[in-house]
Design an enzyme around this catalytic site. Structure first.
Site, PDB file in Angstrom:
ATOM      1  N   LYS A  81       0.855  -1.180   0.000  1.00 30.71           N
ATOM      2  CA  LYS A  81       0.000   0.000   0.000  1.00 30.71           C
ATOM      3  C   LYS A  81       0.898   1.239   0.000  1.00 30.71           C
ATOM      4  O   LYS A  81       1.774   1.388   0.861  1.00 30.71           O
ATOM      5  CB  LYS A  81      -0.872   0.000   1.263  1.00 30.71           C
ATOM      6  CG  LYS A  81      -2.345   0.208   0.983  1.00 30.71           C
ATOM      7  CD  LYS A  81      -3.113   0.138   2.284  1.00 30.71           C
ATOM      8  CE  LYS A  81      -4.579   0.378   2.047  1.00 30.71           C
ATOM      9  NZ  LYS A  81      -5.317   0.455   3.305  1.00 30.71           N
TER      10      LYS A  81
HETATM   11  O1  G3P Z   1      -9.181   1.007   3.736  1.00 26.45           O
HETATM   12  C1  G3P Z   1      -9.053   2.304   4.160  1.00 26.45           C
HETATM   13  C2  G3P Z   1      -9.571   2.424   5.517  1.00 26.45           C
HETATM   14  O2  G3P Z   1      -8.773   1.694   6.367  1.00 26.45           O
HETATM   15  C3  G3P Z   1      -9.763   3.781   6.026  1.00 26.45           C
HETATM   16  O3  G3P Z   1     -10.930   3.706   6.717  1.00 26.45           O
HETATM   17  O4  G3P Z   1     -12.536   4.258   8.422  1.00 26.45           O
HETATM   18  O5  G3P Z   1     -10.189   5.064   8.661  1.00 26.45           O
HETATM   19  O6  G3P Z   1     -11.708   6.065   6.952  1.00 26.45           O
HETATM   20  P1  G3P Z   1     -11.361   4.866   7.745  1.00 26.45           P
END
Ligand code: G3P
Length: 212
Positions: A81
């Site tokens: 990533k």
């Molecule tokens: O896959 C991306 C994710 O981990 C981010 O999610 O909930 O932190 O916006 P969030």
């Protein structure tokens, strides 16, 4: 549509491993677990057959490439990533030339996704929830990226990320997004409906009444 679990938690992964198509992690998710990163990544890669995204923390091209090469050695199903940006796009191009799969993360605009694909990214992750959190339209971004990739025949696959609720999954599926990655709570909810539970309860009650 493939369903990835967005977590670094081994218990969550173990519970769903037989059904999952992959796992995505990020530094925040890894930091919640009490294990060294490489050890944790290795365990996750053993549990899941599909791709497992592991994020670099370096901000410069050389550092990203160096970290990516090390992480890629952990298991065959590791995907690196890389945060979107000029250094990230350059790192993706280098890694693609070496055959190391990448997932360009923190994507918030269609032109960022265009650059990621041009550089040879395997996956691109638009963060729909974080856009919606700011009163934007995350799914509109997904639709735009899918359209652009279709126009030019890019192989880069869209992972709908930062999913907040089941409706995001429904909307991603209706757009034909190839992959969605969601936290455990949301993936678990995809199996359930209160009317299913009520239906089972009623069927069994009727069955037992008849048998009695
Ligand atoms: O896959 C991306 C994710 O981990 C981010 O999610 O909930 O932190 O916006 P969030």
């Amino acid at each position: 549509m493939k369903i990835f679990l967005d977590t670094a938690n081994l218990d969550e992964i173990k519970e769903l491993a037989d059904l999952l198509d992959g796992v995505t992690t990020n530094p925040s998710l890894v930091a919640r677990e009490e294990k060294p990163f490489r050890e944790l990544l290795s365990e996750i890669c053993r549990l899941v057959l599909g791709p497992v995204s592991a994020e670099v923390t370096a901000l410069d091209v050389e550092g990203m490439v160096r970290q990516a090469r090390e992480l890629a050695k952990v298991a065959d199903n590791v995907v690196i990533k890389i945060p979107m940006g000029l250094p990230g796009v350059r790192a993706v191009k280098r890694l693609a030339a070496e055959g190391i799969p990448t997932n360009v993360t923190l994507v918030f605009s269609p032109v960022q996704a265009l650059w990621a694909a041009k550089a040879g990214a395997t996956y691109v992750s638009p963060f729909v929830g974080r856009i919606d959190d700011r009163a934007g339209d995350g799914m509109e971004l997904v639709a735009q990226i899918l359209g652009i990739y279709e126009n030019y025949g890019f192989d880069t696959q869209v992972i709908v990320a930062s999913v907040r609720h089941v409706r995001h999954v429904v909307e991603a599926a209706l757009l034909g997004a190839p992959i969605v990655t969601a936290p455990y709570r949301v993936v678990r909810q995809l199996f359930d409906h209160p009317l299913t539970d009520l239906g089972i309860e009623r069927f069994l009650a009727d069955w037992e009444r008849a048998a009695g």
